[in-house]
Design a protein around this motif. Sequence first.
Motif, mmCIF file in Angstrom:
data_model
loop_
_atom_site.group_PDB
_atom_site.id
_atom_site.type_symbol
_atom_site.label_atom_id
_atom_site.label_comp_id
_atom_site.label_asym_id
_atom_site.label_seq_id
_atom_site.Cartn_x
_atom_site.Cartn_y
_atom_site.Cartn_z
ATOM 1 N N MET A 16 -40.204 -5.354 -24.701
ATOM 2 C CA MET A 16 -39.395 -6.375 -25.325
ATOM 3 C C MET A 16 -37.981 -6.380 -24.735
ATOM 4 S SD MET A 16 -41.589 -7.849 -27.175
ATOM 5 C CE MET A 16 -40.754 -8.974 -28.230
ATOM 6 N N GLU A 17 -37.508 -5.192 -24.311
ATOM 7 C CA GLU A 17 -36.173 -5.128 -23.711
ATOM 8 C C GLU A 17 -36.117 -5.955 -22.427
ATOM 9 O OE1 GLU A 17 -35.356 -1.003 -23.136
ATOM 10 O OE2 GLU A 17 -35.455 -0.561 -25.277
ATOM 11 N N ALA A 18 -37.168 -5.904 -21.632
ATOM 12 C CA ALA A 18 -37.196 -6.653 -20.375
ATOM 13 C C ALA A 18 -37.200 -8.159 -20.617
ATOM 14 C CB ALA A 18 -38.413 -6.248 -19.548
ATOM 15 N N LEU A 19 -37.727 -8.588 -21.758
ATOM 16 C CA LEU A 19 -37.792 -10.019 -22.070
ATOM 17 C C LEU A 19 -36.539 -10.533 -22.773
ATOM 18 C CD1 LEU A 19 -41.492 -10.192 -23.278
ATOM 19 C CD2 LEU A 19 -40.565 -11.009 -21.105
ATOM 20 N N ALA A 20 -35.664 -9.641 -23.217
ATOM 21 C CA ALA A 20 -34.473 -10.037 -23.976
ATOM 22 C C ALA A 20 -33.638 -11.120 -23.282
ATOM 23 C CB ALA A 20 -33.619 -8.812 -24.304
ATOM 24 N N PRO A 21 -33.412 -11.064 -21.967
ATOM 25 C CA PRO A 21 -32.606 -12.112 -21.338
ATOM 26 C C PRO A 21 -33.252 -13.506 -21.371
ATOM 27 C CG PRO A 21 -32.785 -10.194 -19.899
ATOM 28 C CD PRO A 21 -33.739 -9.992 -21.035
ATOM 29 N N PHE A 22 -34.541 -13.557 -21.679
ATOM 30 C CA PHE A 22 -35.262 -14.830 -21.664
ATOM 31 C C PHE A 22 -35.446 -15.428 -23.057
ATOM 32 C CE2 PHE A 22 -36.534 -12.336 -17.998
ATOM 33 C CZ PHE A 22 -36.222 -13.218 -16.977
ATOM 34 N N ARG A 23 -34.849 -14.792 -24.068
ATOM 35 C CA ARG A 23 -34.928 -15.338 -25.427
ATOM 36 C C ARG A 23 -34.263 -16.705 -25.455
ATOM 37 N NH1 ARG A 23 -38.444 -13.053 -28.984
ATOM 38 N NH2 ARG A 23 -38.477 -10.817 -28.648
ATOM 39 N N THR A 24 -34.823 -17.592 -26.250
ATOM 40 C CA THR A 24 -34.312 -18.956 -26.315
ATOM 41 C C THR A 24 -34.185 -19.380 -27.771
ATOM 42 O OG1 THR A 24 -34.653 -21.203 -25.484
ATOM 43 C CG2 THR A 24 -36.635 -19.972 -26.046
ATOM 44 N N HIS A 25 -34.086 -20.651 -27.999
ATOM 45 C CA HIS A 25 -33.913 -21.240 -29.334
ATOM 46 C C HIS A 25 -34.838 -20.626 -30.367
ATOM 47 C CE1 HIS A 25 -37.724 -23.304 -28.681
ATOM 48 N NE2 HIS A 25 -37.280 -23.542 -27.461
ATOM 49 N N ALA A 26 -34.535 -20.855 -31.609
ATOM 50 C CA ALA A 26 -35.391 -20.367 -32.694
ATOM 51 C C ALA A 26 -36.809 -20.869 -32.487
ATOM 52 C CB ALA A 26 -34.856 -20.819 -34.041
ATOM 53 N N PHE A 27 -37.754 -20.004 -32.714
ATOM 54 C CA PHE A 27 -39.172 -20.322 -32.518
ATOM 55 C C PHE A 27 -39.619 -21.331 -33.567
ATOM 56 C CE2 PHE A 27 -43.680 -19.610 -33.226
ATOM 57 C CZ PHE A 27 -44.161 -19.670 -31.929
ATOM 58 N N GLU A 28 -40.245 -22.405 -33.116
ATOM 59 C CA GLU A 28 -40.751 -23.422 -34.033
ATOM 60 C C GLU A 28 -42.153 -23.837 -33.613
ATOM 61 O OE1 GLU A 28 -38.170 -26.786 -34.545
ATOM 62 O OE2 GLU A 28 -36.382 -25.540 -34.318
ATOM 63 N N ARG A 29 -43.002 -24.065 -34.590
ATOM 64 C CA ARG A 29 -44.331 -24.597 -34.307
ATOM 65 C C ARG A 29 -44.261 -26.120 -34.315
ATOM 66 N NH1 ARG A 29 -45.610 -19.785 -36.288
ATOM 67 N NH2 ARG A 29 -47.416 -18.767 -35.381
ATOM 68 N N PHE A 30 -45.218 -26.743 -33.657
ATOM 69 C CA PHE A 30 -45.291 -28.201 -33.668
ATOM 70 C C PHE A 30 -45.639 -28.684 -35.070
ATOM 71 C CE2 PHE A 30 -46.357 -27.217 -29.189
ATOM 72 C CZ PHE A 30 -45.309 -27.894 -28.588
ATOM 73 N N ALA A 31 -45.177 -29.853 -35.418
ATOM 74 C CA ALA A 31 -45.453 -30.434 -36.735
ATOM 75 C C ALA A 31 -46.957 -30.493 -36.958
ATOM 76 C CB ALA A 31 -44.846 -31.828 -36.834
ATOM 77 N N GLY A 32 -47.388 -30.091 -38.125
ATOM 78 C CA GLY A 32 -48.801 -30.134 -38.469
ATOM 79 C C GLY A 32 -49.558 -28.858 -38.141
ATOM 80 N N ASP A 33 -48.951 -27.955 -37.351
ATOM 81 C CA ASP A 33 -49.619 -26.683 -37.055
ATOM 82 C C ASP A 33 -49.669 -25.839 -38.321
ATOM 83 O OD1 ASP A 33 -50.099 -27.195 -34.415
ATOM 84 O OD2 ASP A 33 -48.471 -25.949 -33.650
ATOM 85 N N PRO A 34 -50.778 -25.168 -38.576
ATOM 86 C CA PRO A 34 -50.839 -24.300 -39.755
ATOM 87 C C PRO A 34 -49.878 -23.122 -39.594
ATOM 88 C CG PRO A 34 -52.874 -24.167 -38.479
ATOM 89 C CD PRO A 34 -52.024 -25.207 -37.832
ATOM 90 N N GLN A 35 -49.329 -22.685 -40.699
ATOM 91 C CA GLN A 35 -48.411 -21.549 -40.691
ATOM 92 C C GLN A 35 -49.205 -20.241 -40.701
ATOM 93 O OE1 GLN A 35 -44.944 -21.850 -40.374
ATOM 94 N NE2 GLN A 35 -45.726 -23.874 -39.850
ATOM 95 N N PRO A 36 -48.646 -19.193 -40.113
ATOM 96 C CA PRO A 36 -49.354 -17.902 -40.088
ATOM 97 C C PRO A 36 -49.401 -17.272 -41.473
ATOM 98 C CG PRO A 36 -47.155 -17.656 -39.186
ATOM 99 C CD PRO A 36 -47.363 -19.133 -39.429
ATOM 100 N N LEU A 37 -50.293 -16.331 -41.616
ATOM 101 C CA LEU A 37 -50.382 -15.578 -42.869
ATOM 102 C C LEU A 37 -49.087 -14.803 -43.081
ATOM 103 C CD1 LEU A 37 -54.047 -14.304 -42.520
ATOM 104 C CD2 LEU A 37 -53.205 -16.116 -44.019
#
Length: 128
Positions: A1-22
């Motif tokens: 996860m440390e190696a991916l830290a520089p590639f973090r972007t906007h808040a994660f959002e699902r497309f409209a209508g996608d079911p939400q996770p448990l």
Amino acid sequence: MEALAPFRTHAFERFAGDPQPLPYLSSESDQARGGIDLTLEVYILSQQMRERELSPFRLSSGNFSEMYWTLAQMITHHSSNGCNLQAGDLFASGAVSGPTNQSRGSLLELTWHGTESVELPTDETRRL
């Protein structure tokens, strides 16, 4: 996860209508840290293309930020089901596909389950 830290972007959002996770896969901090902005491209180089000394042909381009699950959710789901993930294990996310035809992440998706053809610059086609 440390190696991916520089590639973090906007808040994660699902497309409209996608079911939400448990609930066990939902975390405010995971959603707030955002998706991962990595562009992934799929190329093909056929025998005819090699013979004609052509460059590989780009079939698609997608972004990991458009994935349905965050990395944390994928790892949580695997580990909660008994998968013995260890530090250093190679982790595969599956096909990285986006909302457009040009961002379909596999040949199966690119050919729309074999109903469409992929045209190469040599007039070859690919279809599943």
